[in-house]
Design a protein around this motif. Structure first.
Motif, PDB file in Angstrom:
ATOM      1  N   ASP A 172       0.834  -1.199   0.000  1.00  0.00           N
ATOM      2  CA  ASP A 172       0.000   0.000   0.000  1.00  0.00           C
ATOM      3  C   ASP A 172       0.871   1.253   0.000  1.00  0.00           C
ATOM      4  N   ASP A 173       0.232   2.409  -0.118  1.00  0.00           N
ATOM      5  CA  ASP A 173       0.979   3.672  -0.232  1.00  0.00           C
ATOM      6  C   ASP A 173       1.854   3.932   0.991  1.00  0.00           C
ATOM      7  N   LYS A 174       1.348   3.589   2.177  1.00  0.00           N
ATOM      8  CA  LYS A 174       2.117   3.829   3.399  1.00  0.00           C
ATOM      9  C   LYS A 174       3.393   3.003   3.433  1.00  0.00           C
ATOM     10  N   LEU A 175       3.304   1.762   3.002  1.00  0.00           N
ATOM     11  CA  LEU A 175       4.482   0.898   3.001  1.00  0.00           C
ATOM     12  C   LEU A 175       5.489   1.367   1.952  1.00  0.00           C
ATOM     13  N   GLN A 176       5.008   1.736   0.776  1.00  0.00           N
ATOM     14  CA  GLN A 176       5.914   2.260  -0.256  1.00  0.00           C
ATOM     15  C   GLN A 176       6.635   3.510   0.249  1.00  0.00           C
ATOM     16  N   LEU A 177       5.878   4.395   0.912  1.00  0.00           N
ATOM     17  CA  LEU A 177       6.464   5.619   1.455  1.00  0.00           C
ATOM     18  C   LEU A 177       7.537   5.297   2.495  1.00  0.00           C
ATOM     19  N   ALA A 178       7.264   4.315   3.365  1.00  0.00           N
ATOM     20  CA  ALA A 178       8.218   3.936   4.412  1.00  0.00           C
ATOM     21  C   ALA A 178       9.505   3.396   3.807  1.00  0.00           C
ATOM     22  N   VAL A 179       9.394   2.529   2.807  1.00  0.00           N
ATOM     23  CA  VAL A 179      10.588   1.959   2.164  1.00  0.00           C
ATOM     24  C   VAL A 179      11.429   3.058   1.531  1.00  0.00           C
ATOM     25  N   ASN A 180      10.792   3.934   0.791  1.00  0.00           N
ATOM     26  CA  ASN A 180      11.535   4.981   0.086  1.00  0.00           C
ATOM     27  C   ASN A 180      12.096   6.033   1.043  1.00  0.00           C
ATOM     28  N   ALA A 181      11.380   6.301   2.154  1.00  0.00           N
ATOM     29  CA  ALA A 181      11.896   7.242   3.152  1.00  0.00           C
ATOM     30  C   ALA A 181      13.142   6.683   3.822  1.00  0.00           C
ATOM     31  N   ALA A 182      13.120   5.408   4.165  1.00  0.00           N
ATOM     32  CA  ALA A 182      14.283   4.783   4.796  1.00  0.00           C
ATOM     33  C   ALA A 182      15.484   4.792   3.861  1.00  0.00           C
ATOM     34  N   MET A 183      15.241   4.567   2.570  1.00  0.00           N
ATOM     35  CA  MET A 183      16.338   4.585   1.602  1.00  0.00           C
ATOM     36  C   MET A 183      16.892   5.997   1.444  1.00  0.00           C
ATOM     37  N   THR A 184      16.017   6.995   1.459  1.00  0.00           N
ATOM     38  CA  THR A 184      16.475   8.381   1.339  1.00  0.00           C
ATOM     39  C   THR A 184      17.298   8.796   2.559  1.00  0.00           C
ATOM     40  N   LEU A 185      16.835   8.410   3.738  1.00  0.00           N
ATOM     41  CA  LEU A 185      17.546   8.737   4.982  1.00  0.00           C
ATOM     42  C   LEU A 185      18.785   7.870   5.193  1.00  0.00           C
ATOM     43  N   GLU A 186      18.882   6.781   4.424  1.00  0.00           N
ATOM     44  CA  GLU A 186      19.963   5.797   4.584  1.00  0.00           C
ATOM     45  C   GLU A 186      19.972   5.239   6.005  1.00  0.00           C
ATOM     46  N   ARG A 187      18.767   4.902   6.465  1.00  0.00           N
ATOM     47  CA  ARG A 187      18.606   4.274   7.773  1.00  0.00           C
ATOM     48  C   ARG A 187      17.947   2.905   7.594  1.00  0.00           C
ATOM     49  N   PRO A 188      18.178   2.000   8.535  1.00  0.00           N
ATOM     50  CA  PRO A 188      17.473   0.716   8.474  1.00  0.00           C
ATOM     51  C   PRO A 188      15.965   0.924   8.568  1.00  0.00           C
ATOM     52  N   LEU A 189      15.214   0.111   7.836  1.00  0.00           N
ATOM     53  CA  LEU A 189      13.759   0.117   7.936  1.00  0.00           C
ATOM     54  C   LEU A 189      13.350  -1.008   8.872  1.00  0.00           C
ATOM     55  N   LEU A 190      12.775  -0.659  10.015  1.00  0.00           N
ATOM     56  CA  LEU A 190      12.287  -1.644  10.977  1.00  0.00           C
ATOM     57  C   LEU A 190      10.812  -1.892  10.686  1.00  0.00           C
ATOM     58  N   VAL A 191      10.494  -3.125  10.323  1.00  0.00           N
ATOM     59  CA  VAL A 191       9.131  -3.483   9.934  1.00  0.00           C
ATOM     60  C   VAL A 191       8.553  -4.437  10.975  1.00  0.00           C
ATOM     61  N   GLU A 196      28.218  -0.528  13.816  1.00  0.00           N
ATOM     62  CA  GLU A 196      28.456  -1.048  12.463  1.00  0.00           C
ATOM     63  C   GLU A 196      27.404  -0.563  11.468  1.00  0.00           C
ATOM     64  N   LEU A 197      26.144  -0.516  11.906  1.00  0.00           N
ATOM     65  CA  LEU A 197      25.084  -0.060  11.007  1.00  0.00           C
ATOM     66  C   LEU A 197      25.128   1.451  10.809  1.00  0.00           C
ATOM     67  N   ASP A 198      25.641   2.170  11.786  1.00  0.00           N
ATOM     68  CA  ASP A 198      25.789   3.624  11.667  1.00  0.00           C
ATOM     69  C   ASP A 198      26.951   3.991  10.748  1.00  0.00           C
ATOM     70  N   ARG A 199      28.107   3.456  11.058  1.00  0.00           N
ATOM     71  CA  ARG A 199      29.323   3.840  10.346  1.00  0.00           C
ATOM     72  C   ARG A 199      29.553   3.045   9.063  1.00  0.00           C
ATOM     73  N   MET A 200      28.825   1.935   8.921  1.00  0.00           N
ATOM     74  CA  MET A 200      29.002   1.062   7.769  1.00  0.00           C
ATOM     75  C   MET A 200      30.450   0.579   7.651  1.00  0.00           C
ATOM     76  N   GLU A 201      31.020   0.226   8.781  1.00  0.00           N
ATOM     77  CA  GLU A 201      32.364  -0.347   8.784  1.00  0.00           C
ATOM     78  C   GLU A 201      32.577  -1.081  10.113  1.00  0.00           C
ATOM     79  N   PHE A 202      33.572  -1.983  10.120  1.00  0.00           N
ATOM     80  CA  PHE A 202      33.954  -2.658  11.354  1.00  0.00           C
ATOM     81  C   PHE A 202      35.397  -3.129  11.221  1.00  0.00           C
ATOM     82  N   HIS A 203      36.007  -3.415  12.371  1.00  0.00           N
ATOM     83  CA  HIS A 203      37.426  -3.781  12.421  1.00  0.00           C
ATOM     84  C   HIS A 203      37.557  -5.285  12.635  1.00  0.00           C
TER      85      HIS A 203
END
Length: 280
Positions: free
Chosen positions: A13-32, A132-139
């Motif tokens: 639905d429109d709400k789910l599409q909006l959530a997916v695209n918002a998370a991608m724009t913000l470059e944050r994980p989408l918690l569903v 790791e999810l914030d910085r997108m790196e690990f040692h």
């Protein structure tokens, strides 16, 4: 890059599409979050398919540790090989097993990373992945190298609400709750899976399906996936399909109810409801 718009196989639905695209724009994980069987895991598969990205799936269990998503160092195998005089022992890389985050970070193309059913793990599991999810790196301590993401993956995290997630983790996510579909949305989903099914059968099945879901005190209401399983059986069993016509759960259990009702308490509840209705 075009945004996610659902697909012919997945009704979003429109709400789910909006959530997916918002998370991608913000470059944050989408918690569903949402009831089991509402298509949370399938969402990640359809995002990958719709946006032509590789899909990397990390299915979480109660014993899963966050470190396993980064890498695992097999010290036991290295000790054994050293005792056997194996030349592999001189290169520690032979004993490093990359995890799913490493795989997503190293992908040549931007990938979709599914962290499925995160609430099954220990309560500290989400917090252990924050950096790791914030910085997108690990040692990697054993080799001294730092693994950085070539392309920031689209991270989809699912939860069945079995336990609360830490506030620090939630702050870093874009959140979406998948509401249970209404009758019209369920009809659209059924059309995707059973394009040739009779409309009368759909109408009869949905009427009884919602009757079951609305029974007070039901421990496990049937989900979308269970409805689809039930319909598949009804399509192949004409006698059961005929039994739906005019059926009422206040008089008898639904035909082939084992596809809908998944524990003995709920079966007994429906049986008592039918018994009391017949006595009345």
């Amino acid at each position: 890059m075009t945004g996610f718009k659902g697909s012919a196989r997945y009704i979003a639905d429109d709400k789910l599409q909006l959530a997916v695209n918002a998370a991608m724009t913000l470059e944050r994980p989408l918690l569903v979050k949402g009831e089991p069987g509402t298509g949370k895991t399938l969402l990640a598969e359809e995002i990958a398919r719709g946006l032509d990205m590789p899909l990397i799936q990390w299915h979480i269990k109660s014993t899963t540790r966050a470190q396993q998503g980064l890498y695992e160092y097999d010290a036991v195998s290295r000790l054994r090989d050293s005792q056997l005089g194996d030349d592999r022992v001189h290169d520690v890389n032979n004993y490093i097993r990359p995890g799913k985050l490493w795989e997503a970070f190293a992908s040549q193309r931007r990938a979709v990373l599914l962290i499925d059913e995160i609430d099954k793990a220990d309560i500290e599991f989400p917090n252990d992945l924050l950096v790791e999810l914030d910085r997108m790196e690990f040692h990697v301590y054993e080799t001294g190298e730092t693994i950085r993401a070539r392309h920031r993956p689209v991270v989809i995290i699912t939860s069945n609400n079995e336990k609360e997630l830490p506030d620090a983790f939630l702050r870093r996510c874009f959140f979406h709750y998948i509401e249970f579909p209404d009758a019209d949305t369920l009809k659209a989903i059924i059309d995707v899976h059973f394009p040739d099914i009779e409309s009368k059968l759909i109408s009869d099945a949905l009427r009884m399906f919602f009757q079951v879901r609305e029974v007070p005190g039901l421990k496990k209401p049937p989900s979308t996936s269970e409805l689809l399983d039930w319909l598949k059986l009804l399509v192949s069993d004409q006698l059961a399909a005929k039994a739906l016509k005019g059926g009422d759960i206040r008089e008898a259990l639904p035909p082939l109810y084992g596809a809908l009702v998944k524990n003995e308490q709920d079966v007994q509840l429906l049986e008592r409801l039918a018994f009391m209705s017949r006595r009345a």
